[in-house]
Design a protein around this motif. Structure first.
Motif, PDB file in Angstrom:
ATOM      1  N   ILE A  51      13.328  63.349  31.026  1.00 55.38           N
ATOM      2  CA  ILE A  51      13.494  64.973  31.145  1.00 55.38           C
ATOM      3  C   ILE A  51      14.285  65.487  29.569  1.00 55.38           C
ATOM      4  O   ILE A  51      14.825  65.213  29.003  1.00 55.38           O
ATOM      5  CB  ILE A  51      14.946  65.191  32.176  1.00 55.38           C
ATOM      6  CG1 ILE A  51      15.029  64.832  33.957  1.00 55.38           C
ATOM      7  CG2 ILE A  51      16.005  66.750  32.873  1.00 55.38           C
ATOM      8  CD1 ILE A  51      16.331  64.299  34.410  1.00 55.38           C
ATOM      9  N   GLU A  52      13.124  66.488  29.957  1.00 53.09           N
ATOM     10  CA  GLU A  52      13.442  67.963  28.849  1.00 53.09           C
ATOM     11  C   GLU A  52      14.969  68.216  28.271  1.00 53.09           C
ATOM     12  O   GLU A  52      15.065  68.234  29.976  1.00 53.09           O
ATOM     13  CB  GLU A  52      12.388  68.506  29.060  1.00 53.09           C
ATOM     14  CG  GLU A  52      10.693  68.385  29.063  1.00 53.09           C
ATOM     15  CD  GLU A  52      10.634  68.329  30.632  1.00 53.09           C
ATOM     16  OE1 GLU A  52      11.996  68.103  31.752  1.00 53.09           O
ATOM     17  OE2 GLU A  52       9.494  68.122  31.184  1.00 53.09           O
ATOM     18  N   GLN A  53      15.488  67.992  27.477  1.00 51.83           N
ATOM     19  CA  GLN A  53      16.534  68.375  27.104  1.00 51.83           C
ATOM     20  C   GLN A  53      15.917  70.160  25.978  1.00 51.83           C
ATOM     21  O   GLN A  53      15.725  70.781  25.814  1.00 51.83           O
ATOM     22  CB  GLN A  53      16.949  66.761  25.636  1.00 51.83           C
ATOM     23  CG  GLN A  53      16.944  65.946  26.612  1.00 51.83           C
ATOM     24  CD  GLN A  53      17.860  65.379  27.579  1.00 51.83           C
ATOM     25  OE1 GLN A  53      19.221  65.618  27.522  1.00 51.83           O
ATOM     26  NE2 GLN A  53      17.437  65.057  28.675  1.00 51.83           N
ATOM     27  N   GLN A  55      16.490  72.598  27.615  1.00 53.57           N
ATOM     28  CA  GLN A  55      15.811  73.999  28.051  1.00 53.57           C
ATOM     29  C   GLN A  55      16.504  75.185  28.530  1.00 53.57           C
ATOM     30  O   GLN A  55      18.080  74.619  29.371  1.00 53.57           O
ATOM     31  CB  GLN A  55      13.970  73.272  28.598  1.00 53.57           C
ATOM     32  CG  GLN A  55      13.880  72.499  27.651  1.00 53.57           C
ATOM     33  CD  GLN A  55      12.770  72.971  26.897  1.00 53.57           C
ATOM     34  OE1 GLN A  55      12.570  74.554  27.012  1.00 53.57           O
ATOM     35  NE2 GLN A  55      12.679  72.053  26.331  1.00 53.57           N
ATOM     36  N   TYR A  60      14.203  74.791  33.958  1.00 54.79           N
ATOM     37  CA  TYR A  60      14.723  73.794  34.615  1.00 54.79           C
ATOM     38  C   TYR A  60      14.587  73.706  36.389  1.00 54.79           C
ATOM     39  O   TYR A  60      14.439  73.462  37.730  1.00 54.79           O
ATOM     40  CB  TYR A  60      15.848  73.080  35.076  1.00 54.79           C
ATOM     41  CG  TYR A  60      16.414  72.382  33.689  1.00 54.79           C
ATOM     42  CD1 TYR A  60      15.744  71.045  32.791  1.00 54.79           C
ATOM     43  CD2 TYR A  60      16.859  73.169  32.517  1.00 54.79           C
ATOM     44  CE1 TYR A  60      16.237  71.020  31.942  1.00 54.79           C
ATOM     45  CE2 TYR A  60      17.290  72.479  31.676  1.00 54.79           C
ATOM     46  CZ  TYR A  60      16.703  71.638  31.343  1.00 54.79           C
ATOM     47  OH  TYR A  60      16.833  70.784  29.522  1.00 54.79           O
ATOM     48  N   TYR A  64      12.045  71.638  38.195  1.00 55.44           N
ATOM     49  CA  TYR A  64      12.947  70.620  39.380  1.00 55.44           C
ATOM     50  C   TYR A  64      13.881  71.773  40.439  1.00 55.44           C
ATOM     51  O   TYR A  64      14.933  71.929  40.454  1.00 55.44           O
ATOM     52  CB  TYR A  64      14.591  69.861  38.872  1.00 55.44           C
ATOM     53  CG  TYR A  64      13.714  69.012  37.270  1.00 55.44           C
ATOM     54  CD1 TYR A  64      13.144  68.089  37.519  1.00 55.44           C
ATOM     55  CD2 TYR A  64      13.695  69.807  36.283  1.00 55.44           C
ATOM     56  CE1 TYR A  64      12.841  67.290  36.691  1.00 55.44           C
ATOM     57  CE2 TYR A  64      13.160  69.342  34.486  1.00 55.44           C
ATOM     58  CZ  TYR A  64      12.771  67.988  34.777  1.00 55.44           C
ATOM     59  OH  TYR A  64      12.614  67.031  34.223  1.00 55.44           O
ATOM     60  N   TRP A  76      17.337  70.454  39.750  1.00 54.62           N
ATOM     61  CA  TRP A  76      18.121  71.870  38.780  1.00 54.62           C
ATOM     62  C   TRP A  76      19.125  72.211  38.481  1.00 54.62           C
ATOM     63  O   TRP A  76      20.312  71.895  37.724  1.00 54.62           O
ATOM     64  CB  TRP A  76      17.315  73.090  38.309  1.00 54.62           C
ATOM     65  CG  TRP A  76      17.162  74.258  39.953  1.00 54.62           C
ATOM     66  CD1 TRP A  76      16.681  74.048  40.872  1.00 54.62           C
ATOM     67  CD2 TRP A  76      19.322  74.827  39.591  1.00 54.62           C
ATOM     68  NE1 TRP A  76      17.799  75.026  41.342  1.00 54.62           N
ATOM     69  CE2 TRP A  76      18.461  75.638  40.578  1.00 54.62           C
ATOM     70  CE3 TRP A  76      19.727  75.430  39.040  1.00 54.62           C
ATOM     71  CZ2 TRP A  76      19.121  76.566  40.687  1.00 54.62           C
ATOM     72  CZ3 TRP A  76      20.367  76.687  39.056  1.00 54.62           C
ATOM     73  CH2 TRP A  76      20.987  76.512  40.647  1.00 54.62           C
ATOM     74  N   ILE A  79      20.670  68.212  37.680  1.00 52.16           N
ATOM     75  CA  ILE A  79      20.262  68.033  36.564  1.00 52.16           C
ATOM     76  C   ILE A  79      21.547  69.071  34.742  1.00 52.16           C
ATOM     77  O   ILE A  79      22.717  68.489  34.294  1.00 52.16           O
ATOM     78  CB  ILE A  79      19.464  68.387  35.811  1.00 52.16           C
ATOM     79  CG1 ILE A  79      18.179  67.453  36.093  1.00 52.16           C
ATOM     80  CG2 ILE A  79      19.202  69.337  34.770  1.00 52.16           C
ATOM     81  CD1 ILE A  79      16.895  68.004  36.383  1.00 52.16           C
ATOM     82  N   GLN A  80      21.530  70.190  36.066  1.00 53.07           N
ATOM     83  CA  GLN A  80      23.040  70.992  35.280  1.00 53.07           C
ATOM     84  C   GLN A  80      24.276  70.611  35.766  1.00 53.07           C
ATOM     85  O   GLN A  80      24.597  71.173  34.087  1.00 53.07           O
ATOM     86  CB  GLN A  80      22.560  72.250  35.343  1.00 53.07           C
ATOM     87  CG  GLN A  80      21.228  72.915  34.559  1.00 53.07           C
ATOM     88  CD  GLN A  80      20.729  74.531  34.517  1.00 53.07           C
ATOM     89  OE1 GLN A  80      21.697  74.953  35.980  1.00 53.07           O
ATOM     90  NE2 GLN A  80      20.351  74.705  33.561  1.00 53.07           N
ATOM     91  N   ASP A  85      20.491  68.289  31.162  1.00 54.82           N
ATOM     92  CA  ASP A  85      19.613  68.524  30.053  1.00 54.82           C
ATOM     93  C   ASP A  85      20.533  68.425  29.139  1.00 54.82           C
ATOM     94  O   ASP A  85      19.674  68.833  28.070  1.00 54.82           O
ATOM     95  CB  ASP A  85      19.493  70.015  30.605  1.00 54.82           C
ATOM     96  CG  ASP A  85      20.982  70.571  31.046  1.00 54.82           C
ATOM     97  OD1 ASP A  85      22.050  70.073  31.265  1.00 54.82           O
ATOM     98  OD2 ASP A  85      21.807  71.424  30.618  1.00 54.82           O
ATOM     99  N   HIS A  86      20.998  67.400  28.655  1.00 53.90           N
ATOM    100  CA  HIS A  86      21.433  67.430  27.291  1.00 53.90           C
ATOM    101  C   HIS A  86      22.138  66.036  27.494  1.00 53.90           C
ATOM    102  O   HIS A  86      23.388  65.790  26.996  1.00 53.90           O
ATOM    103  CB  HIS A  86      22.956  68.217  26.885  1.00 53.90           C
ATOM    104  CG  HIS A  86      23.717  68.727  27.433  1.00 53.90           C
ATOM    105  ND1 HIS A  86      23.720  70.233  28.870  1.00 53.90           N
ATOM    106  CD2 HIS A  86      25.135  68.825  27.885  1.00 53.90           C
ATOM    107  CE1 HIS A  86      25.055  70.045  29.675  1.00 53.90           C
ATOM    108  NE2 HIS A  86      26.256  69.257  28.937  1.00 53.90           N
ATOM    109  N   ASP A 220      21.073  73.407  21.513  1.00 57.28           N
ATOM    110  CA  ASP A 220      22.336  72.465  22.003  1.00 57.28           C
ATOM    111  C   ASP A 220      22.921  72.332  20.082  1.00 57.28           C
ATOM    112  O   ASP A 220      21.786  72.290  19.437  1.00 57.28           O
ATOM    113  CB  ASP A 220      21.236  71.793  22.718  1.00 57.28           C
ATOM    114  CG  ASP A 220      21.648  70.472  22.878  1.00 57.28           C
ATOM    115  OD1 ASP A 220      23.300  70.861  22.804  1.00 57.28           O
ATOM    116  OD2 ASP A 220      21.906  68.936  22.935  1.00 57.28           O
TER     117      ASP A 220
END
Length: 462
Positions: A51-53, A55, A60, A64, A76, A79-80, A85-86, A220
């Motif tokens: 998963i792309e970090q 962004q 997302y 997603y 998404w 993920i959040q 995402d981090h 980030d």
């Protein structure tokens, strides 16, 4: 009463320690817990790779969506909310690292260090019956302790002998130290990862060729990252360019960059490209992307205008940048300029969307009654900027891990011997490589029972 009261107070104070020793410590040192934690950490580390970090939320939401959800649940929102995402900066991932490190540390103090101390402690075997409990033992009617001592020394054993009739020898004690070094290395890696997550940052900048910038676009950062963000120096992109293949594809793109102090004096300089970043004061600048920033034009004999170019939506058919140029002072007429790369080709469209002309940089054309000259298309470099103070700690941990792993391959072999009259009792044990140790003991026994030879036996490494 005072004695009873003091006794009660001591018991209350001892409750936490008793709980730690009897309840918590056995759980922390359980191998199953360490394996489970390692698998969970590995699983979420993989998710942070897939998963792309770092962004934007729009990224997302686009990649997603809720319908259909990836794997039926990964959207998404998930993920959040979870922090995927981090991943490496979330409190629960750092808690997993701390718990895993605590488990390894507890195991080191409760198992590995006592095992090392036990290996360093030994006693002589003074009775023949003591040899019966050893994995390997033999009783000989030939040979002597003096000959055995020489044989063992040739095989790099350390000899301990206080009396003429008893002997103890060992080698490979380093093999007992290896697991401790492995644990120290893993814990060091975990500490480096935690420190990097707390103090590092990630930024992205799109900078036009010729511009100077400071790191601002932080996407980030850890809670302690403020000290790592550059404040007393800036970076100038002296020039950005792209090398193309004969077929028109991109071969490589470059950025010639200078680091400037507060007085504007260059303190470092480097040409960067993919896999060749710029490092300065713990901050690394990677060449990751490119774009078109602006176009420089002249209308008739006017001053040179530098107009910004914006990326256009192409529905996945390639990257195109465009801008609009007025050809009349009242802005009632104008043309659109489109370009897809830095090779100098510019397309000119009128207000109806009709292609008027195709020109290269440095050329002029007549449009709407004026002379339009395309002087240059200015590129922009896409930079990924990272600082991770934990990297040296992680590298140190990996070095310790590899060193400890190599040390762990050494077998800790022990041999006892006792001379009783014309009888020689020999026995030994090892913690690994049992077959090789048996072969070594047999060779030692053969050496004792064979006639003396002038040459010494070669060492048999373990």
């Amino acid at each position: 009463t005072l004695k009873n009261s003091a006794s009660t107070e001591i018991k209350w104070w001892s409750v936490p320690g008793r709980f730690l020793r009897r309840e918590l410590l056995p759980v922390l040192t359980d191998l199953r817990l360490a394996i489970a934690l390692l698998l969970i950490i590995a699983l979420f580390s993989i998710s942070g790779t897939v998963i792309e970090q770092g962004q934007s939320p729009a990224f997302y939401q686009s990649n997603y969506p809720e319908h259909p959800a990836l794997f039926g649940f990964l959207t998404w929102k998930v993920i959040q909310v979870v922090g995927l995402d981090h991943v490496y900066r979330t409190w629960w991932f750092l808690a997993l690292l701390v718990l895993f490190g605590t488990s390894l540390t507890a195991c080191t103090f409760t198992r590995q260090l006592p095992a090392l101390k036990a290996a360093q402690k030994w006693k002589y075997y003074e009775e023949p019956r003591q040899f019966q409990k050893l994995a390997l033992s033999a009783e000989l009617d030939t040979g002597s302790l003096n000959t055995l001592t020489q044989v063992l020394q040739n095989r790099r054993y350390k000899i301990f002998q206080e009396k003429d009739d008893i002997l103890y020898a060992r080698k490979g004690i380093i093999g007992r130290i290896g697991p401790i070094i492995v644990h120290i290395g893993i814990v060091t890696i975990l500490l480096g990862g935690i420190w990097g997550a707390m103090t590092g940052f990630l930024a992205q900048e799109m900078v036009a060729s010729g511009d100077t910038f400071q790191v601002k676009n932080i996407i980030d950062a850890g809670p302690l990252a403020a000290a790592q963000i550059p404040k007393d120096w800036s970076v100038k992109v002296n020039r950005f360019w792209i090398d193309y293949t004969p077929t028109g594809g991109i071969d490589q793109f470059y950025s010639d960059m200078s680091v400037l102090n507060n007085q504007g004096v260059e303190v470092d300089h480097k040409k960067i490209f993919v896999n060749q970043p710029l490092h300065y004061h713990g901050v690394t600048f990677y060449q990751t992307d490119w774009g078109l920033s602006s176009v420089r034009v002249r209308i008739n004999n006017s001053p040179i205008f530098q107009l910004p170019m914006a990326p256009l939506e192409t529905n996945g058919k390639g990257r195109i940048w465009g801008t609009w140029i007025p050809t009349k002072p009242d802005l009632s007429q104008g043309v659109s300029l489109l370009a897809k790369d830095l090779q100098g080709m510019v397309l000119i469209y009128d207000a109806t969307g009709k292609l008027v002309n195709t020109v290269r940089t440095g050329m002029s054309t007549q449009v709407n009654g004026v002379t339009l000259k395309i002087l240059d298309v200015v590129g922009s470099t896409g930079l990924q900027i990272k600082a991770d103070p934990g990297i040296p700690i992680v590298y140190t941990g990996f070095a310790l891990l590899m060193l400890g792993t190599m040390m762990s391959y050494f077998s800790h072999s022990q041999i006892w011997a006792l001379q009783k009259g014309d009888r020689l009792y020999i026995g030994g044990k090892t913690n690994r490589a049992q077959v090789a140790f048996e072969q070594e003991v047999l060779e030692i026994l053969n050496r004792l029972t064979s006639p003396p030879q002038s040459e010494s036996l070669p060492a048999n490494p373990h």
